[in-house]
Scaffold this active site. Sequence first.
Site, PDB file in Angstrom:
ATOM      1  N   LYS A   1       0.799  -1.203   0.003  1.00 30.17           N
ATOM      2  CA  LYS A   1       0.034  -0.003   0.051  1.00 30.17           C
ATOM      3  C   LYS A   1       0.901   1.320  -0.086  1.00 30.17           C
ATOM      4  O   LYS A   1       0.432   2.128  -0.812  1.00 30.17           O
ATOM      5  CB  LYS A   1      -1.003  -0.218   1.110  1.00 30.17           C
ATOM      6  CG  LYS A   1      -1.870   1.108   1.515  1.00 30.17           C
ATOM      7  CD  LYS A   1      -2.955   0.849   2.204  1.00 30.17           C
ATOM      8  CE  LYS A   1      -2.589   0.060   3.588  1.00 30.17           C
ATOM      9  NZ  LYS A   1      -1.920   0.927   4.342  1.00 30.17           N
TER      10      LYS A   1
ATOM     11  N   THR B   1       4.063   1.546  -0.775  1.00 31.22           N
ATOM     12  CA  THR B   1       4.832   1.528  -2.245  1.00 31.22           C
ATOM     13  C   THR B   1       3.879   2.042  -3.393  1.00 31.22           C
ATOM     14  O   THR B   1       4.387   2.667  -4.117  1.00 31.22           O
ATOM     15  CB  THR B   1       5.288   0.093  -2.423  1.00 31.22           C
ATOM     16  OG1 THR B   1       6.035  -0.483  -1.485  1.00 31.22           O
ATOM     17  CG2 THR B   1       5.823   0.006  -3.708  1.00 31.22           C
TER      18      THR B   1
ATOM     19  N   ARG C   1       2.062   8.193   6.855  1.00 38.02           N
ATOM     20  CA  ARG C   1       2.496   8.281   8.252  1.00 38.02           C
ATOM     21  C   ARG C   1       3.798   7.935   8.657  1.00 38.02           C
ATOM     22  O   ARG C   1       4.596   7.399   8.042  1.00 38.02           O
ATOM     23  CB  ARG C   1       1.467   7.142   8.999  1.00 38.02           C
ATOM     24  CG  ARG C   1       0.068   7.357   9.051  1.00 38.02           C
ATOM     25  CD  ARG C   1      -0.831   6.194   9.385  1.00 38.02           C
ATOM     26  NE  ARG C   1      -0.421   5.062   8.477  1.00 38.02           N
ATOM     27  CZ  ARG C   1      -0.546   3.549   8.770  1.00 38.02           C
ATOM     28  NH1 ARG C   1      -1.100   3.317   9.944  1.00 38.02           N
ATOM     29  NH2 ARG C   1      -0.261   2.661   7.708  1.00 38.02           N
TER      30      ARG C   1
ATOM     31  N   LYS D   1       6.896  -6.344  10.952  1.00 42.11           N
ATOM     32  CA  LYS D   1       6.812  -5.870   9.761  1.00 42.11           C
ATOM     33  C   LYS D   1       7.816  -5.023   9.076  1.00 42.11           C
ATOM     34  O   LYS D   1       7.877  -4.834   7.877  1.00 42.11           O
ATOM     35  CB  LYS D   1       5.614  -4.981  10.416  1.00 42.11           C
ATOM     36  CG  LYS D   1       4.853  -4.172   8.978  1.00 42.11           C
ATOM     37  CD  LYS D   1       3.665  -3.350   9.695  1.00 42.11           C
ATOM     38  CE  LYS D   1       3.042  -2.644   8.647  1.00 42.11           C
ATOM     39  NZ  LYS D   1       3.898  -1.610   8.060  1.00 42.11           N
TER      40      LYS D   1
ATOM     41  N   ALA E   1      -3.973   1.517  12.575  1.00 42.81           N
ATOM     42  CA  ALA E   1      -5.250   1.387  12.006  1.00 42.81           C
ATOM     43  C   ALA E   1      -6.128   0.462  12.659  1.00 42.81           C
ATOM     44  O   ALA E   1      -7.171   0.334  12.717  1.00 42.81           O
ATOM     45  CB  ALA E   1      -5.128   1.408  10.555  1.00 42.81           C
TER      46      ALA E   1
ATOM     47  N   PHE F   1      -3.762  -0.364   7.168  1.00 32.55           N
ATOM     48  CA  PHE F   1      -4.216  -1.620   7.030  1.00 32.55           C
ATOM     49  C   PHE F   1      -5.363  -1.722   6.013  1.00 32.55           C
ATOM     50  O   PHE F   1      -5.189  -0.892   4.839  1.00 32.55           O
ATOM     51  CB  PHE F   1      -4.633  -2.220   8.150  1.00 32.55           C
ATOM     52  CG  PHE F   1      -3.498  -2.576   9.374  1.00 32.55           C
ATOM     53  CD1 PHE F   1      -2.369  -3.397   8.810  1.00 32.55           C
ATOM     54  CD2 PHE F   1      -3.273  -2.040  10.484  1.00 32.55           C
ATOM     55  CE1 PHE F   1      -1.362  -3.653   9.520  1.00 32.55           C
ATOM     56  CE2 PHE F   1      -2.384  -2.406  11.443  1.00 32.55           C
ATOM     57  CZ  PHE F   1      -1.225  -3.049  10.720  1.00 32.55           C
TER      58      PHE F   1
ATOM     59  N   PHE G   1       3.686  -9.101  -9.252  1.00 29.24           N
ATOM     60  CA  PHE G   1       4.990  -9.911  -9.049  1.00 29.24           C
ATOM     61  C   PHE G   1       5.476 -10.623 -10.090  1.00 29.24           C
ATOM     62  O   PHE G   1       4.474 -10.978 -11.016  1.00 29.24           O
ATOM     63  CB  PHE G   1       4.628 -10.716  -7.924  1.00 29.24           C
ATOM     64  CG  PHE G   1       4.637 -10.147  -6.528  1.00 29.24           C
ATOM     65  CD1 PHE G   1       5.545 -10.388  -5.822  1.00 29.24           C
ATOM     66  CD2 PHE G   1       3.467  -9.479  -5.996  1.00 29.24           C
ATOM     67  CE1 PHE G   1       5.685  -9.854  -4.475  1.00 29.24           C
ATOM     68  CE2 PHE G   1       3.800  -8.773  -4.759  1.00 29.24           C
ATOM     69  CZ  PHE G   1       4.760  -8.930  -4.085  1.00 29.24           C
TER      70      PHE G   1
ATOM     71  N   TRP H   1       6.939  -0.983  -7.784  1.00 31.26           N
ATOM     72  CA  TRP H   1       8.091  -1.634  -7.081  1.00 31.26           C
ATOM     73  C   TRP H   1       9.377  -1.917  -7.947  1.00 31.26           C
ATOM     74  O   TRP H   1      10.428  -1.143  -7.601  1.00 31.26           O
ATOM     75  CB  TRP H   1       7.724  -2.844  -6.430  1.00 31.26           C
ATOM     76  CG  TRP H   1       8.673  -3.254  -5.648  1.00 31.26           C
ATOM     77  CD1 TRP H   1       8.923  -3.168  -4.211  1.00 31.26           C
ATOM     78  CD2 TRP H   1       9.859  -4.340  -5.885  1.00 31.26           C
ATOM     79  NE1 TRP H   1      10.027  -3.872  -3.701  1.00 31.26           N
ATOM     80  CE2 TRP H   1      10.445  -4.525  -4.851  1.00 31.26           C
ATOM     81  CE3 TRP H   1      10.462  -4.839  -7.114  1.00 31.26           C
ATOM     82  CZ2 TRP H   1      11.647  -5.458  -4.705  1.00 31.26           C
ATOM     83  CZ3 TRP H   1      11.349  -5.604  -7.124  1.00 31.26           C
ATOM     84  CH2 TRP H   1      12.008  -6.185  -5.982  1.00 31.26           C
TER      85      TRP H   1
END
Length: 559
Positions: A73, A75, A96, A107, A275, A303, A384, A412
């Site tokens: 998210k 990224t 954030r 994480k 969140a 999230f 991916f 990415w």
Amino acid sequence: MRIKSDIEIAQATEMQEIGQIAEKLGIGEEHLEKYGKYKAKLDYSLMREKGNEKDGKLILVTAISPTPAGEGKTTTSVGLSDAMNKLGKKTVVCLREPSMGPVFGIKGGAAGGGYAQVIPMEDINLHFTGDMHAIGAANNLIAAIIDNHIQQGNKLRIDARTITWRRAMDMNDRQLRHIVDGLSGKANGVPRDDGFEITVASEIMAILCLAQDIEDMKERIASIVVGYNFDDQPVTVGELEVEGAVAALLKDALKPNLVQTLEHNPAFIHGGPFANIAHGCNSLIATRTALKLADYVVTEAGFAADLGAEKFVDIKCRKGGLRPDACVLVATVRALKYHGGVGKNHLNEENLEALEKGMPNLLQHLSNIQNEYGLPTVVALNAFPTDTEAEISLVQEMCREQGADVVLSEVWAKGGEGGVALAEEVLRLVEEGKNDFHYVYPLDLPIKDKIDMIARKIYHADSVVYELKASKAIRRLEENGYGNLPICMAKTQFSFSDDASLLGAPRGFEITVTEVKVNAGAGFIVAKTGTIMTMPGLPKVPAAEKIDVDNEGRITGLF
């Protein structure tokens, strides 16, 4: 060929001096408070000067329910902003601030990834400009004042058994969830049950992220309920007479932080509530400032769309008078197969059956955004190398049936260039203007009715069950005049339910509310569900074991 790590990519980028980044937004040196060459805060006079200027367009980025497979998210948010700038649109991304708990836990950081990052990523993921430390100090000043007040005669008649204000630190530490303090004699305080929350769960963090200015922040701090007296009446920070001192610790933390993306586009990173246990959005002051400085603002909500996006709509937008123009829902084929029952070790294999089984998670989030929030939405499928054409086609077909386009996002691997198609679709949605933005519930309903509406409409639960303690707390809050506040649900991020093991889009479940309290300064009611905790623990192998620094001060192992 070895793929570079996020930190290697970030450290290989030659950063522009922060004054050059500010110039792209028309910000002069006189409005910058620099923290070295590559970070700065914006002063208050800039926000006052820009107050009457027209707002740009606001784009919300959210995601499906997170999995170990990753969704991307942040990224996507960074890459989308870079792509829109590449198309000639003056765009700022608002994110954030990461918490050091997850950075050293499981994480990792929250500065994006690959070629869609904000930099300097090491600073952003660690101490940054000191905001987290200021928030923790402000939180703990209140805690110290409460216990000192009791020790020094307890003029307000605070019942120590009812104190709801906990201490805070920005680290995952399960050992501090529940403690007893004030031990070893009268000189060392009054013994009582206590505990710590992670700093991002503190009400001080929520206040900083919702305050309009210093005066508003002081009023909110004064309204904080820290516990109850022996007559069962709320006791506030204002009655302790320390709102000014607390605000003094936060005067610089309230100013938005300006940094840059890998492609040297401006980024505001400010505030960082989780969140799953808080409202999960960057600061209102940063978002509103960005809207005055740019034509487009990309912001994320923490999230999944049942948590961060719902709170973005019902808390942040309601409090700040914001109206988003479009929404991006991030998903990956790998994550959807995980929701369909595939184990982590087999996610790289084509599996259309599992993908179709996992798609209801994406489709329910999509339906919620379209119908319950009323926002035009595009699905960003984070690419991916292992995704197959058949898998991508299946996602596109099923989303198209629900009235949303799916765009492959390659930010990415390719940075802004890999997000141009996504940016073009976002611009189309914004320009079309088909927007029926609305809240999930009205504020004037009883607390239980508002919780019930979130649980049924967003989570698709059959019912809500309240533990006795939670029902008593709700009754007391309504009697004390807090019934008309919005709801901040504290729930696992991994499922629509309050059971992290129920993946996909479960049905036939109930939500159990275990605890309810008022964050009167932030201006919302917190409803804790299931086994959610406000102080995480470290995993068996913490990320901290891989982080190091060399003799030149160069950090490795961050991700």
